[in-house]
Scaffold this motif. Structure first.
Motif, short mmCIF file in Angstrom:
data_model
loop_
_atom_site.label_atom_id
_atom_site.label_comp_id
_atom_site.label_asym_id
_atom_site.label_seq_id
_atom_site.Cartn_x
_atom_site.Cartn_y
_atom_site.Cartn_z
N GLU A 132 -2.17 -44.41 17.30
CA GLU A 132 -2.71 -44.97 16.24
C GLU A 132 -4.09 -45.41 16.21
O GLU A 132 -5.04 -45.39 15.37
CB GLU A 132 -2.01 -46.89 16.65
N LEU A 133 -4.57 -44.15 17.26
CA LEU A 133 -6.40 -44.35 17.39
C LEU A 133 -6.70 -43.01 16.58
O LEU A 133 -7.30 -42.86 15.72
CB LEU A 133 -7.08 -44.10 19.16
N LEU A 134 -5.68 -41.69 16.70
CA LEU A 134 -6.13 -41.13 15.27
C LEU A 134 -5.82 -41.72 14.02
O LEU A 134 -6.87 -41.35 13.02
CB LEU A 134 -5.56 -39.84 15.25
N ARG A 135 -5.44 -42.29 13.48
CA ARG A 135 -5.24 -42.61 11.89
C ARG A 135 -6.37 -43.69 11.84
O ARG A 135 -7.17 -43.71 10.59
CB ARG A 135 -3.81 -43.68 12.23
N TYR A 136 -6.66 -44.43 12.96
CA TYR A 136 -7.77 -45.17 12.22
C TYR A 136 -9.89 -44.52 12.88
O TYR A 136 -10.58 -44.65 11.31
CB TYR A 136 -7.89 -46.13 13.47
N LEU A 137 -9.47 -43.64 13.57
CA LEU A 137 -10.52 -42.42 13.40
C LEU A 137 -10.34 -41.89 12.23
O LEU A 137 -11.31 -41.55 11.35
CB LEU A 137 -10.68 -41.69 14.32
N ALA A 138 -9.36 -41.26 11.65
CA ALA A 138 -9.34 -40.52 10.18
C ALA A 138 -9.75 -41.02 8.90
O ALA A 138 -9.93 -40.83 8.61
CB ALA A 138 -7.87 -40.30 9.57
N LYS A 139 -9.89 -42.98 9.01
CA LYS A 139 -10.54 -43.62 8.06
C LYS A 139 -11.56 -44.09 8.06
O LYS A 139 -12.03 -43.84 6.86
CB LYS A 139 -9.57 -45.20 8.32
N THR A 140 -12.04 -44.15 9.96
CA THR A 140 -13.93 -44.13 9.40
C THR A 140 -14.48 -42.11 9.41
O THR A 140 -15.77 -42.81 9.18
CB THR A 140 -14.12 -44.63 10.86
N ALA A 141 -13.91 -41.31 10.07
CA ALA A 141 -14.11 -40.34 9.59
C ALA A 141 -14.73 -40.40 7.73
O ALA A 141 -15.74 -39.21 7.22
CB ALA A 141 -13.40 -38.99 9.91
N LEU A 184 -8.82 -31.95 16.04
CA LEU A 184 -10.70 -31.17 15.51
C LEU A 184 -10.99 -29.97 14.61
O LEU A 184 -11.80 -30.06 13.97
CB LEU A 184 -11.13 -30.50 17.03
N THR A 185 -9.90 -29.46 14.53
CA THR A 185 -10.64 -28.35 13.76
C THR A 185 -10.74 -29.16 11.74
O THR A 185 -11.27 -28.49 11.11
CB THR A 185 -9.55 -27.54 12.99
N ALA A 186 -9.68 -30.17 11.62
CA ALA A 186 -10.03 -30.31 10.52
C ALA A 186 -10.78 -31.47 10.22
O ALA A 186 -11.54 -31.59 9.01
CB ALA A 186 -8.53 -31.37 10.07
N ALA A 187 -10.33 -32.37 11.47
CA ALA A 187 -11.94 -32.63 11.17
C ALA A 187 -13.82 -32.60 11.19
O ALA A 187 -14.69 -33.06 10.22
CB ALA A 187 -12.14 -34.10 12.39
#
Length: 781
Positions: free
Chosen positions: A430-439, A470-473
């Protein structure tokens, strides 16, 4: 001690039920009561127990019964709070809130001036109630009758002689002499006329005098007798006049405690202190305006050192929490709550603050949410992990998608605080999904903070998908138009370099970082150099541990019995890059047989051809021969349709020594045309040659332009389509391609060779396999 406990337990077992357990005994001054620390059996909460043994002290039994009766009926915030009582013929038990004697602190002189004033103020308010509202006389005001509650407040007890002068059977006039140590605290009129004179004097007279002795003892630490009362050295000067009036020898001229309280509350009076003002105003904190609330909180910070720590926990903290939750206290009030909460134990924190924090996270008010997120670092250590996962984080994630940018930004920052207490399932899901949005947020600051957040929580991510995420972000952030977002990505890559494998560093991360080396911003270029150096150093270190080669040893032969190609050893000089890497010919010198024939001066060859056209081969040479098919060019006896490049013959090195590489590199001359001899189609099937004919080696490359022109010409007769990838846009009737000339070995100008129309080639049908190979080769080109 054990004997007393066993005796008390035995008495309890024989009498009425008492739901409290006795603990340690507490030493107090001379008193008819024995004080114990106790606990409530039902819930284990703390309490104090006053015990009176009737069989051992029958003469003072009326005083004990009077105290029991008055405590049951008298209710005031400044009076000791009674929880339960038990009375039998042999004992009396009174369970109260947990208390500690004031005399402990007075003897140790551990009280500050501000704390003493605050305590005297509380006692004065209670005595005003007793003397004025209850029209009663306490008759026993001294440190032994005053107690500290758990909140640090001064509570009035010792109601053994509390009497109303309206009662005919008042206890004080009759039993006043039985009060322990009464002579030391006795007013002068009682010393002369006995306790009966109190009916002839004002109700407040005795309590006012005893209140004066209490002031002296609190500031000096002890009181031996009335002879010391004139020494006012340690008493604050602002209290001197009123202090003297409390000790007036004439009871009718003596100042009452009520008057003393009013005098101190005047502007500039001795009771006008921040500590007392905060105590007065804290109960109405939720009703105050914003400016009044801010003023009160400012005073609270000033007196934090003077306040008893327990007072903040028990009195101030609950009122502050009410103000935040219901009274609109805001961030400033909650900040004070966190300061007080830092001094609480985990149990106290769980009881008082944690439930309120959970409810506040469910509050939709943005101001409260931002306030909670700002103060999350101060309270996260006190909150259990289960509550963070089950109650706080599910409410917290609503901030990731909030319409207000400040809420989204504070939520991203708060991730660093809560991530140590989140489960792996939540972090990697869940946390990574939300961080993908804020990214990908529209606010550049939020995108930047998301990159920083990912870099700092990288070690909390699961090892299975950490490198991929991390590579994608970071790769996305390196393309961000916002300067600080790109810089954050480079910093994060530098900080997390040890989390990637060497292969990922070389193949995935370095390529995306290299573009930052020429970024338009100098700060990015500088940071990119530092980050790239980190990765290069790691790759170099890894490369040193790798084997020199994975090829088989030279002693082993290749498949089919052919010798393994010999690897040349490059020189160490600067020109080593130009050396031959692989020699296709082994050390079998017999393979280089025959005479060297010049391409320009040969008289044995009946016809000339362009220098880049491969020569026809004899059957003896066993080399693949070229044949023209309907679909294009193929190689016989070879699986690939790529023209063979003839290697250089070492024996012609002497003739090529003076070759003009400038002319040969360009392939065209600007001068006039030279005479060109007629030439046959180089891509036609070669005529059969005798076994004695020698191969022709022009030491050049295949003439791709000539082949292209030939194909264009043959199209009119054979209708052969061009290979894929080649178009006829460059081939017109007006312009015919010119085959690149070869420089003469004598240094003369190279001849231009014009491709002549070739003879009609008989149509041949190429195998399907070769046709497919030609098509694929065209794609490769």
């Amino acid at each position: 001690m054990d004997f007393l406990k066993s005796a008390v337990a035995s008495a309890i077992s024989k009498g009425p039920a008492f739901g409290y357990s006795f603990g340690d005994r507490v030493d107090i001054d001379d008193s008819i009561w024995t004080l114990y620390n106790g606990t409530k059996r039902e819930d284990g909460s703390k309490c104090s127990i006053f015990s009176f043994d009737a069989s051992a002290n029958k003469s003072r039994l009326p005083l004990a019964r009077n105290a029991l009766r008055k405590l049951r009926t008298l209710r005031h915030p400044g009076v000791v709070k009674v929880l339960d009582t038990v009375e039998t013929e042999s004992y009396i038990y009174i369970a109260t809130e947990r208390l500690s004697p004031l005399s402990w602190h007075v003897k140790r002189k551990s009280l500050t001036e501000e704390t003493i004033k605050w305590g005297l103020h509380n006692v004065a308010k209670t005595l005003k109630f007793v003397n004025t509202d209850a029209t009663s006389v306490h008759g026993c005001i001294r440190p032994g009758s005053i107690f500290f509650s758990e909140s640090g407040e001064w509570k009035l007890g010792g109601f053994d002689a509390l009497s109303s002068m309206k009662e005919d059977d008042a206890v004080l006039p009759k039993y006043g002499s039985l009060i322990p140590d009464s002579t030391r605290y006795m007013p002068p009129e009682v010393s002369k006329g006995g306790w009966d004179v109190i009916r002839q004097n004002p109700t407040h007279a005795i309590d006012a005098y005893n209140f004066g002795t209490l002031i002296f003892e609190c500031f000096n630490g002890s009181f031996a007798g009335s002879d010391q009362l004139g020494q006012m050295k340690n008493i604050p000067p602002s209290m001197h006049q009123t202090y003297k009036r409390l000790l007036n020898p004439s009871p009718k001229s003596r100042m009452s405690v009520s008057q003393f309280l009013e005098q101190g509350r005047r502007v500039g009076g001795f009771f006008q202190t921040p500590l007392i003002q905060v105590t007065e105003d804290i109960d109405n904190l939720g009703l105050k305006a914003d400016d009044e609330r801010d003023e009160l909180l400012g005073k609270l910070d000033e007196v934090a050192d003077d306040f008893p720590a327990d007072f903040f926990k028990m009195k101030v903290l609950p009122e502050l929490l009410k103000s935040v939750e219901f009274g609109g206290g805001g961030a400033k009030v909650f900040g004070t709550v966190m300061q007080i909460g830092a001094k609480l134990s985990d149990d106290e924190y769980d009881t008082q603050i944690t439930p309120v924090v959970v409810r506040l996270f469910a509050n939709p008010d943005r101001a409260i949410r931002v306030c909670l997120l700002d103060n999350l670092p101060n309270m996260i250590d006190h909150i259990p992990q289960k509550i963070v996962n089950d109650k706080i984080f599910p409410q917290m994630v609503t901030g990731f998608t909030d319409l207000a940018p400040v809420v989204r930004e504070q939520t991203v920052k708060a991730v660093l605080t809560v991530v140590p207490k989140l489960s792996d399932r939540i972090v990697n899901g869940e946390l990574l999904r939300y961080l993908a949005k804020t990214a990908n947020d529209e606010q550049p600051g939020i995108r930047t903070n998301t990159t920083i957040c990912l870099g700092k929580i990288a070690r909390n991510l699961g090892s299975n998908n950490r490198a991929k995420v991390l590579t994608a972000a970071f790769a996305r952030s390196l393309r961000d138009p916002f300067l600080h977002a790109r810089n954050a990505a480079l910093l994060a890559l530098a900080a997390t370099s040890d989390l990637f494998g060497e292969e990922d560093c070389a193949t995935k991360l370095l390529p995306v970082m290299c573009s930052s080396l020429v970024d338009k911003e100098k700060i990015i270029r500088d940071q990119a150099i530092k980050t790239v150096d980190i990765y290069l150093a790691r790759i170099k270190k890894h490369a040193q541990s790798m084997p020199d080669t994975v090829l088989p040893p030279p002693s082993l032969t290749a498949v089919g019995g052919a010798a393994t190609p010999r690897m040349g050893t490059p020189a160490n000089d600067s020109a080593s890059w130009a050396g031959w890497a692989i020699s296709s010919f082994t050390n079998k010198l017999a393979a280089a047989s025959g005479e060297i024939q010049s391409g320009s001066n040969s008289t044995t060859t009946p016809q000339q051809r362009p220098s880049s056209v491969p020569p026809p081969t004899s059957a003896k040479s066993q080399k693949p021969s070229l044949s023209t098919t309907k679909s294009g060019m193929t190689l016989k006896n070879h699986s690939a349709s790529i023209p063979a490049i003839v290697g250089p013959d070492p024996s012609v090195a002497s003739e090529d020594a003076e070759e003009d590489f400038d002319d040969g590199w360009g392939g065209f001359e600007d001068g006039g045309e030279t005479k060109v001899e007629e030439e046959v189609d180089p891509w036609a099937s070669p005529a059969p040659t005798s076994s004695t004919s020698k191969g022709y080696d022009d030491q050049g490359e295949p003439d791709f332009a000539g082949w292209l022109a030939a194909q264009s010409k043959s199209k009119t007769t054979t209708k052969t389509p061009l290979p894929k990838g080649l178009t006829k846009s460059g081939l017109t009737k007006s312009t015919r391609p010119v085959v690149g000339g070869r420089a003469s070995t004598t240094g003369s100008v190279a001849k231009k060779v014009v491709v002549q129309p070739k003879k009609e080639v008989p149509k041949t049908v190429a195998p399907a396999k070769n046709e497919d190979e030609d098509e694929g080769w065209g794609d490769a080109w």
